[in-house]
Scaffold this active site. Structure first.
Site, mmCIF file in Angstrom:
data_model
loop_
_atom_site.group_PDB
_atom_site.id
_atom_site.type_symbol
_atom_site.label_atom_id
_atom_site.label_comp_id
_atom_site.label_asym_id
_atom_site.label_seq_id
_atom_site.Cartn_x
_atom_site.Cartn_y
_atom_site.Cartn_z
ATOM 1 N N GLU A 217 -21.705 -9.951 19.567
ATOM 2 C CA GLU A 217 -22.523 -10.774 20.454
ATOM 3 C C GLU A 217 -23.970 -10.840 19.962
ATOM 4 O O GLU A 217 -24.593 -11.911 19.953
ATOM 5 C CB GLU A 217 -22.492 -10.214 21.880
ATOM 6 C CG GLU A 217 -21.102 -10.181 22.491
ATOM 7 C CD GLU A 217 -20.422 -8.838 22.326
ATOM 8 O OE1 GLU A 217 -19.809 -8.376 23.298
ATOM 9 O OE2 GLU A 217 -20.498 -8.248 21.220
ATOM 10 N N ARG B 50 -4.011 -3.468 1.989
ATOM 11 C CA ARG B 50 -4.821 -2.255 1.947
ATOM 12 C C ARG B 50 -6.215 -2.504 2.509
ATOM 13 O O ARG B 50 -6.822 -1.607 3.102
ATOM 14 C CB ARG B 50 -4.931 -1.739 0.510
ATOM 15 C CG ARG B 50 -3.659 -1.103 -0.028
ATOM 16 C CD ARG B 50 -3.855 -0.626 -1.454
ATOM 17 N NE ARG B 50 -2.657 0.006 -2.002
ATOM 18 C CZ ARG B 50 -2.535 0.476 -3.244
ATOM 19 N NH1 ARG B 50 -3.585 0.372 -4.070
ATOM 20 N NH2 ARG B 50 -1.418 1.040 -3.637
ATOM 21 N N THR C 170 5.637 11.880 -3.614
ATOM 22 C CA THR C 170 5.273 10.590 -4.220
ATOM 23 C C THR C 170 4.104 10.766 -5.176
ATOM 24 O O THR C 170 4.083 10.167 -6.266
ATOM 25 C CB THR C 170 4.918 9.580 -3.124
ATOM 26 O OG1 THR C 170 6.069 9.344 -2.309
ATOM 27 C CG2 THR C 170 4.453 8.259 -3.727
ATOM 28 N N ASP D 128 4.778 9.642 -8.913
ATOM 29 C CA ASP D 128 4.244 8.333 -9.305
ATOM 30 C C ASP D 128 2.771 8.347 -9.699
ATOM 31 O O ASP D 128 2.297 7.367 -10.288
ATOM 32 C CB ASP D 128 4.431 7.329 -8.159
ATOM 33 C CG ASP D 128 5.897 7.091 -7.832
ATOM 34 O OD1 ASP D 128 6.741 7.351 -8.709
ATOM 35 O OD2 ASP D 128 6.187 6.658 -6.700
ATOM 36 N N GLY E 237 7.911 7.533 -0.442
ATOM 37 C CA GLY E 237 9.342 7.455 -0.701
ATOM 38 C C GLY E 237 10.177 7.480 0.565
ATOM 39 O O GLY E 237 9.669 7.553 1.690
#
Length: 367
Positions: free
Chosen positions: A78, A215, A227, A231, A305
């Site tokens: 505002e 993201r 993970t 990875d 995963g």
């Protein structure tokens, strides 16, 4: 040609309807609220622990100011919109105007002054807002304060659309838990991995670019220790345009064996290592509640995963799913959801399908 003419005639009729409505004193509140919602969308993923809110200022059927809340501690929507109107038209033009805002104006002093006071000081004639605040300190107070100052108030205009943008904030206010989005990319046979020697990517470059946008809409990315070990993900925003004006999302590793995580991971060594957190995996609702309370997180994206993902579903932590389905049959050894199965079959609602490159993206809410 015929299609273009019909489109022109439709636009012309809409414009004429707005003109004659203005002449007759009928205000198209929904039209202006759509502009306020467009402003609010600019703040998604940037404002935590505050909600993304947008506002516009209208006088005599003309838009004279617009604004959105950019970050916690900065002016609310505002006040941004009123400041924009003051710069462009001056104080006299703002007096007697209507302010459209996507959330009930705040009425208490926090890091910034109450918006109800700013609206009264500006001399606006009318305030229209979409959704009622769920913050117990604010809910329902704005109407009485503004009306006591002689300002007309109308609420509930496009409340559902505003509520969709505000649902992470509302969930934290009501439960202490952030909004959780499970994201995965899988083959047609529900696998996360390809056969050895074929490379690691399942989804198309267009889908991976779309994940960057996803993201940018959240405050934290949650993954598992398994993970991370397998990875070695970065879990960062890498598009400079998406990163502009905001911090990297928190990168949260759920692990009960933190000492087993490789110390040379980029999550621990890159320029955003202070945005990496390790949290115990045992109690997932407690992990999420802690992110909301300690880091001010409103929304979390899960990139992990099948075993960890299934544990989140089993604990009832997932609010929304985003699946990128690649046109492949892989027969890989890692399923998107693994473990002993969910206690109940989940039926997603508000399901939307979109073509993203060679893939199909499914986005839906878990009821």
């Amino acid at each position: 040609m015929g299609h273009n003419l019909r489109s022109f005639n439709w636009i012309h009729r809409r414009a004429c309807a707005r003109f004659w409505n203005a002449q007759a004193g009928v205000v198209d509140d929904a039209y202006w609220m759509k502009l306020a919602l467009a402003e609010a969308r600019k703040g998604v993923g940037r404002t935590a622990p505050n909600p993304p809110v947008g506002a516009v200022v209208v006088k005599n059927g003309e838009l004279i100011g617009r604004g959105w809340h950019r970050a916690a501690g900065q002016p609310h929507a505002e006040r941004e919109a009123l400041a924009d109107a003051l710069r462009s038209t001056g104080a006299e033009a703002v007096r007697g105007s209507t302010v459209y805002v996507t959330l009930e104006p705040c009425s208490t002093q926090g890091r910034t002054p109450p918006c109800t006071a700013g609206l009264i000081e500006a001399g606006v004639a009318r305030v229209v807002y979409a959704a009622t605040d769920r913050n117990p300190a604010h809910v329902g107070r704005a109407d009485a304060i503004l009306e006591a100052a002689g300002i007309g108030v109308r609420s509930g205009i496009l409340a559902d659309a505003a509520g969709t943008l505000l649902r992470p904030f509302f969930k934290v206010q009501e439960t202490g838990l952030p909004w959780v989005i499970w994201k995965t990319a899988m083959s047609l046979d529900g696998r996360l991995t390809r056969p050895p020697g074929e490379g690691s990517w399942l989804s198309s470059p267009a889908s991976r670019a779309d994940v960057q946008v996803l993201r940018s809409e959240v405050d934290a990315i949650l993954t598992s220790g398994e993970t991370v070990r397998r990875d070695r993900p970065l879990l960062t925003l890498r598009d400079p345009d998406l990163l502009m004006g905001r911090s990297q999302p928190w990168r949260v590793i759920a692990s009960d064996r933190p000492n087993s995580l490789p110390s040379d991971l980029q999550l621990f060594t890159d320029g955003w290592r202070d945005r990496t957190l390790i949290r115990p995996r045992g109690d997932l609702p407690a992990l999420l509640r802690g992110l909301a309370a300690e880091q001010g997180v409103l929304s979390v994206l899960v990139e992990a995963g099948g075993v960890f993902s299934a544990a989140l579903f089993t604990a009832g932590c997932v609010d929304e799913i985003v699946i990128y389905l690649a046109p492949l049959l892989c027969g890989g050894d890692i399923p998107a959801l693994a473990g002993l199965g969910l206690p109940d079959t989940l039926t997603p609602v508000d399901v939307k399908f979109d073509r993203i490159g060679d893939d199909v993206r499914l986005r839906a809410r878990i009821a």
